[in-house]
Write an enzyme that holds these catalytic residues in place. Structure first.
Site, PDB file in Angstrom:
ATOM      1  N   TYR A 142       0.823  -1.210   0.000  1.00  0.00           N
ATOM      2  CA  TYR A 142       0.000   0.000   0.000  1.00  0.00           C
ATOM      3  C   TYR A 142       0.860   1.266   0.000  1.00  0.00           C
ATOM      4  O   TYR A 142       0.391   2.332  -0.366  1.00  0.00           O
ATOM      5  CB  TYR A 142      -0.936   0.042   1.210  1.00  0.00           C
ATOM      6  CG  TYR A 142      -2.063  -0.971   1.180  1.00  0.00           C
ATOM      7  CD1 TYR A 142      -2.254  -1.812   0.079  1.00  0.00           C
ATOM      8  CD2 TYR A 142      -2.947  -1.095   2.234  1.00  0.00           C
ATOM      9  CE1 TYR A 142      -3.277  -2.742   0.052  1.00  0.00           C
ATOM     10  CE2 TYR A 142      -3.984  -2.021   2.215  1.00  0.00           C
ATOM     11  CZ  TYR A 142      -4.144  -2.841   1.120  1.00  0.00           C
ATOM     12  OH  TYR A 142      -5.163  -3.763   1.092  1.00  0.00           O
ATOM     13  N   LYS A 193       2.650 -15.400   2.517  1.00  0.00           N
ATOM     14  CA  LYS A 193       2.564 -16.099   1.237  1.00  0.00           C
ATOM     15  C   LYS A 193       4.010 -16.426   0.859  1.00  0.00           C
ATOM     16  O   LYS A 193       4.510 -16.069  -0.219  1.00  0.00           O
ATOM     17  CB  LYS A 193       1.876 -15.180   0.218  1.00  0.00           C
ATOM     18  CG  LYS A 193       1.548 -15.818  -1.094  1.00  0.00           C
ATOM     19  CD  LYS A 193       0.362 -16.761  -1.054  1.00  0.00           C
ATOM     20  CE  LYS A 193       0.145 -17.394  -2.409  1.00  0.00           C
ATOM     21  NZ  LYS A 193      -0.776 -18.535  -2.373  1.00  0.00           N
ATOM     22  N   ASP A 225      -3.934 -17.770   1.567  1.00  0.00           N
ATOM     23  CA  ASP A 225      -5.102 -18.372   0.909  1.00  0.00           C
ATOM     24  C   ASP A 225      -5.735 -19.434   1.806  1.00  0.00           C
ATOM     25  O   ASP A 225      -6.962 -19.515   1.940  1.00  0.00           O
ATOM     26  CB  ASP A 225      -4.732 -18.944  -0.475  1.00  0.00           C
ATOM     27  CG  ASP A 225      -3.407 -19.691  -0.478  1.00  0.00           C
ATOM     28  OD1 ASP A 225      -2.669 -19.613   0.532  1.00  0.00           O
ATOM     29  OD2 ASP A 225      -3.098 -20.367  -1.482  1.00  0.00           O
ATOM     30  N   ASP A 249      -5.801  -6.376   5.846  1.00  0.00           N
ATOM     31  CA  ASP A 249      -6.964  -5.602   5.414  1.00  0.00           C
ATOM     32  C   ASP A 249      -8.100  -6.560   5.055  1.00  0.00           C
ATOM     33  O   ASP A 249      -9.244  -6.421   5.510  1.00  0.00           O
ATOM     34  CB  ASP A 249      -6.526  -4.783   4.177  1.00  0.00           C
ATOM     35  CG  ASP A 249      -7.546  -3.761   3.744  1.00  0.00           C
ATOM     36  OD1 ASP A 249      -8.576  -3.611   4.430  1.00  0.00           O
ATOM     37  OD2 ASP A 249      -7.300  -3.106   2.714  1.00  0.00           O
ATOM     38  N   ASP A 253     -11.449  -7.929   7.699  1.00  0.00           N
ATOM     39  CA  ASP A 253     -12.844  -7.717   7.296  1.00  0.00           C
ATOM     40  C   ASP A 253     -13.583  -9.045   7.200  1.00  0.00           C
ATOM     41  O   ASP A 253     -14.748  -9.149   7.602  1.00  0.00           O
ATOM     42  CB  ASP A 253     -12.912  -6.998   5.941  1.00  0.00           C
ATOM     43  CG  ASP A 253     -12.974  -5.488   6.106  1.00  0.00           C
ATOM     44  OD1 ASP A 253     -12.737  -5.001   7.233  1.00  0.00           O
ATOM     45  OD2 ASP A 253     -13.247  -4.786   5.116  1.00  0.00           O
TER      46      ASP A 253
END
Ligand code: NAD
Length: 359
Positions: A142, A193, A225, A249, A253
């Site tokens: 980001y 990952k 994943d 992020d 959520d």
């Protein structure tokens, strides 16, 4: 007795209504002699823009810097959407995060026994779930440079971003997560990952090195994943999860929606000295603002996190959490968590019920 210096930034929409109830809860504990309170209020978001022409007015930022912790309501005001991006109410949060160096985001996702029905998953899968997601907030893809959209020689446009973490940044968020796990059931799952991304291979290596400093914490690793799948399959396997900005992020959520009740979810954003900004995860809910309908429990639970993480007042934090559990067990519900047999109450009455449950 210690005095807690807290900035109260109520913001927009339902912000003032819900922070008023969280303040009432803090004041009750103060009356009981658990601590002294020094609360100072300032305008932020759309309210800041209307009062001083900026979503994060200088005086508000100065107060936030001078305080030990910030109780934040919510910001967002659709009537100001015509303003340029830097003057929009939501910029206040980004400005505070940056100015205060708030790099660690803590998001609990808790399903209270009475609210298992509110989830889209089967009650037996989620009932009793209690996860804390620790998300790095100031780095990763980001913020990494270079980034942009460029024109290739063949005329095609190409978008690119840079995923980057240095080991100091990883270690710093790792320590927050290990410390948080030490206050809970001592299990920490680091999500990465590492099978594909070099940045997250370093993430895994640093987390593994850090584990040597925390022999009482059981560290595990999971690919992102798989973590996304496991959160839906068996969320109760998790206690504390730690991950980078982008994965956090998405996963935070996902985890919060397993609970099905946006009005119940608290959060904390901390700096390296445990100074923090505490806020519900929801927005300013303009559709119900000023109607005494908003659920104040997310903000009240954010105040509990403040006592735990910024002030080290574990017993006071637990007193609030137990009071919230008690009012739910007593059958009180705001409209967002209404269920058969529950007694529908408004924002004020819910806050008062929590105050009463504190004794
Ligand atoms: P929202 O979270 O404000 O509301 C989404 C839905 O949830 C609405 O139906 C609302 O009534 C309901 N809801 C939210 N909080 C509730 C509560 N405590 N009790 C009962 N119901 C509740 O999201 P939105 O409508 O997409 O955004 C509204 C404004 O808030 C926008 O301006 C947005 O940018 C802003 N926003 C701010 C924050 C923040 O302050 N951290 C976060 C998200 C959105």
């Amino acid at each position: 007795m210690s005095t807690l210096n807290i900035a109260v930034l109520a913001g927009d929409g339902i912000g003032p209504e819900i922070t008023e109830q969280a303040v009432a809860v803090l004041e009750r504990l103060s009356e009981q002699g658990q601590f002294a309170l020094n609360l100072e209020h300032a305008a932020v978001g759309g309210a800041g823009y209307r009062a001083k022409g900026h979503p994060l007015p200088e005086g508000t930022l100065a107060l936030a810097k001078a305080s030990q912790a910030i109780l934040f309501g919510s910001v967002g005001d659709f009537s100001l959407d015509h303003l340029s991006r830097e003057l929009r109410p939501e910029q206040a949060i980004l400005g505070l995060r940056k100015a205060l160096g708030l790099f660690a985001n803590l998001r609990p996702a808790v399903v209270f026994p009475e609210l298992g029905h509110a989830s889209t998953l089967k009650p037996e899968i989620v009932s009793g779930m209690d996860i804390l997601i620790v998300r790095e907030l100031t780095g990763d893809i980001y913020f990494g440079q270079p980034r942009g959209i460029r024109r290739l020689e063949n005329g095609d446009r190409e978008g690119f971003d840079t995923m980057v973490y240095n080991e100091t940044e990883i270690r710093r968020i790792g320590r927050v997560a290990f410390e948080a796990a030490a206050k809970r059931s001592r299990r920490l799952c680091s999500v990465d990952k590492a099978n594909v991304l070099e940045t997250t291979q370093l993430w895994r290596d640093v987390m593994t090195e850090l584990a040597a400093d925390y022999p009482n914490i059981e560290l595990s690793h999971m690919y992102v994943d798989n973590a996304a799948m496991q959160l839906l399959k068996n969320p109760k396997q998790f206690d504390v999860m730690v991950t980078g900005n982008m994965f956090g992020d998405i996963l935070s959520d996902e985890a919060s929606m397993l609970t099905g009740s946006i009005g119940m979810l608290a959060s904390a954003s901390l700096d390296s000295n445990n100074k923090g900004l505490y806020e519900p995860i929801h927005g300013s809910a303009p559709d119900i603002a000023g109607q005494d309908k908003a659920n104040p429990l997310a903000t009240i639970l954010s105040a509990a996190m403040m006592l735990r993480y910024s002030f080290g007042l574990e017993a006071s934090a637990q007193a609030i959490e137990q009071a919230v559990s008690k009012v739910l067990a007593q059958g009180y519900a705001t409209a967002d968590i209404q269920r058969p047999g529950a007694q529908l109450v408004g924002t004020k009455a819910m806050g008062q019920a929590v105050v009463a449950a504190l004794g």
